[in-house]
Enzyme design. Sequence first.
Site, short mmCIF file in Angstrom:
data_model
loop_
_atom_site.label_atom_id
_atom_site.label_comp_id
_atom_site.label_asym_id
_atom_site.label_seq_id
_atom_site.Cartn_x
_atom_site.Cartn_y
_atom_site.Cartn_z
N SER A 284 0.96 -17.55 -42.01
CA SER A 284 -0.26 -18.29 -41.67
C SER A 284 -1.17 -18.47 -42.87
CB SER A 284 -1.05 -17.54 -40.59
OG SER A 284 -0.32 -17.52 -39.41
N HIS B 194 5.38 -23.57 -39.68
CA HIS B 194 4.34 -22.71 -39.12
C HIS B 194 4.07 -23.02 -37.65
CE1 HIS B 194 -0.09 -21.60 -38.68
NE2 HIS B 194 0.52 -20.45 -38.87
N GLU C 179 3.75 -26.97 -38.01
CA GLU C 179 3.29 -27.57 -39.26
C GLU C 179 4.37 -27.31 -40.32
OE1 GLU C 179 -1.39 -27.46 -39.41
OE2 GLU C 179 -0.67 -25.52 -38.75
N ASN D 33 -5.92 -24.85 -39.25
CA ASN D 33 -6.97 -23.90 -39.64
C ASN D 33 -7.93 -24.46 -40.67
OD1 ASN D 33 -6.44 -21.96 -37.79
ND2 ASN D 33 -4.92 -20.93 -39.04
N1 LIG Z 1 0.52 -13.58 -34.53
C1 LIG Z 1 0.18 -14.86 -34.61
O1 LIG Z 1 -0.63 -15.37 -33.81
C2 LIG Z 1 0.80 -15.74 -35.67
C3 LIG Z 1 0.69 -17.13 -35.55
C4 LIG Z 1 1.29 -17.97 -36.50
C5 LIG Z 1 2.00 -17.40 -37.56
N2 LIG Z 1 2.07 -16.03 -37.67
C6 LIG Z 1 2.80 -15.50 -38.83
O2 LIG Z 1 4.06 -14.98 -38.41
C7 LIG Z 1 4.42 -13.88 -39.25
C8 LIG Z 1 4.69 -12.67 -38.37
O3 LIG Z 1 3.51 -12.38 -37.67
P1 LIG Z 1 3.54 -11.54 -36.31
O4 LIG Z 1 2.19 -11.65 -35.73
O5 LIG Z 1 4.73 -11.94 -35.51
O6 LIG Z 1 3.78 -10.08 -36.92
P2 LIG Z 1 4.23 -8.74 -36.17
O7 LIG Z 1 3.69 -7.63 -36.97
O8 LIG Z 1 3.97 -8.85 -34.71
O9 LIG Z 1 5.84 -8.75 -36.35
C9 LIG Z 1 6.48 -8.57 -37.56
C10 LIG Z 1 7.93 -8.14 -37.30
O10 LIG Z 1 8.59 -8.06 -38.53
C11 LIG Z 1 9.37 -6.87 -38.57
N3 LIG Z 1 9.59 -6.49 -39.96
C12 LIG Z 1 8.85 -5.70 -40.77
N4 LIG Z 1 9.43 -5.63 -41.99
C13 LIG Z 1 10.54 -6.37 -41.93
C14 LIG Z 1 11.56 -6.68 -42.84
N5 LIG Z 1 11.54 -6.24 -44.09
N6 LIG Z 1 12.58 -7.46 -42.42
C15 LIG Z 1 12.60 -7.96 -41.17
N7 LIG Z 1 11.67 -7.70 -40.26
C16 LIG Z 1 10.64 -6.92 -40.64
C17 LIG Z 1 8.57 -5.86 -37.76
O11 LIG Z 1 9.43 -4.82 -37.30
C18 LIG Z 1 8.04 -6.75 -36.63
O12 LIG Z 1 8.98 -6.83 -35.57
C19 LIG Z 1 3.28 -13.68 -40.24
O13 LIG Z 1 3.60 -14.30 -41.45
C20 LIG Z 1 2.11 -14.37 -39.56
O14 LIG Z 1 1.17 -14.90 -40.47
C21 LIG Z 1 1.51 -15.20 -36.74
#
Ligand SMILES: NC(=O)c1ccc[n+]([C@@H]2O[C@H](COP(=O)([O-])OP(=O)(O)OC[C@H]3O[C@@H](n4cnc5c(N)ncnc54)[C@H](O)[C@@H]3O)[C@@H](O)[C@H]2O)c1
Length: 298
Positions: free
Chosen positions: A120, A141, A153, A192
């Site tokens: 993000s 994204h 996106e 954003n």
């Molecule tokens: N949460 C949101 O609303 C949202 C929205 C859009 C984009 N994002 C983006 O998505 C990405 C993930 O965010 P999230 O909220 O799902 O995070 P999260 O912390 O919920 O999940 C991350 C996952 O990655 C795993 N992980 C950690 N290290 C790892 C590795 N080396 N290899 C593989 N897996 C690994 C963790 O075990 C976990 O299951 C981020 O870049 C975030 O910016 C999040």
Amino acid sequence: MNFKNVTIAGSGVLGYQIAFQTAFHGFNVTVYDINDKVLDKAKAKFELMSEAFKRDLGATQEQLDATFKNLHYNSDLKEAVKDADLVIEAVPENPQIKLDFYQKLAKAAPEKTIFATNSSTLLPSQFADTTGRPEKFAALHFANTIWINNTAEIMGHADTDRAVFDALVDFAKAIGMVALPLYKEQPGYILNSLLVPLLSAATNLLVNDVADFETIDKTWMVATGAPMGPFGILDVVGITTAYNINQMQAEKTQDPLKIKTVEYLKEQFIDKNKLGVATGEGFYKYPNPAYKEKNFLK
Ligand SMILES: NC(=O)c1ccc[n+]([C@@H]2O[C@H](COP(=O)([O-])OP(=O)(O)OC[C@H]3O[C@@H](n4cnc5c(N)ncnc54)[C@H](O)[C@@H]3O)[C@@H](O)[C@H]2O)c1
């Protein structure tokens, strides 16, 4: 460029949603995470997802059974990506974790594999060299609750191959997203870049005692025809996210108004567990927020 096998790396909040959405649309999906215990948690979340797909999209049992058949799990990176046409990275929003991951992925994935990051706030150019295939790397994204808020996106960096970019646009459409291409790198993408300043301007007006939050929302709604105003949106996004963004800005700028905003959000919302729609109350009370009442706009 035709994708068939897609690996989703990271099965957290966004990763498992992307995996389910992609499998639902007929792709062969492998979910990769750091160990099998985490992957078991993802499997449990897929059951909840299938309920949401039934409720919100009218998905049939047949479609859901096919979705589950398309989902595979692997905690061995080399195995998880061995046939991948596309890897979508959704590991934590931490530059070091992402760099480590891309270093390993660059070695493990076949040459043909395209990589896309769901980050993000971090830009693809930050990781392009580490991927070992900068021309085959871009951002894809998604937004939280991707099956309803189905934006995708697509944003390359300066060296992303145009054919790769176009393939990601086509892929986004193929999994039921509204594809939103960006032609250059932009922190915050489109959404954003629009939303953060709007929400920030709204809290500035409020904290500066210029107007109350209902009047600010009412102004936006009546003048633009939008179904909710900035404070209604803040409740959906979650007050915690707004608090975190303001806190980062306050630390960086030391702007007294930002510092006041952080204190205000903490005292009035965070400390009282009024975190928005998710907890039943934020600026408004749910499920029937005042801005949806007939007389609100009068
Ligand atoms: N949460 C949101 O609303 C949202 C929205 C859009 C984009 N994002 C983006 O998505 C990405 C993930 O965010 P999230 O909220 O799902 O995070 P999260 O912390 O919920 O999940 C991350 C996952 O990655 C795993 N992980 C950690 N290290 C790892 C590795 N080396 N290899 C593989 N897996 C690994 C963790 O075990 C976990 O299951 C981020 O870049 C975030 O910016 C999040």
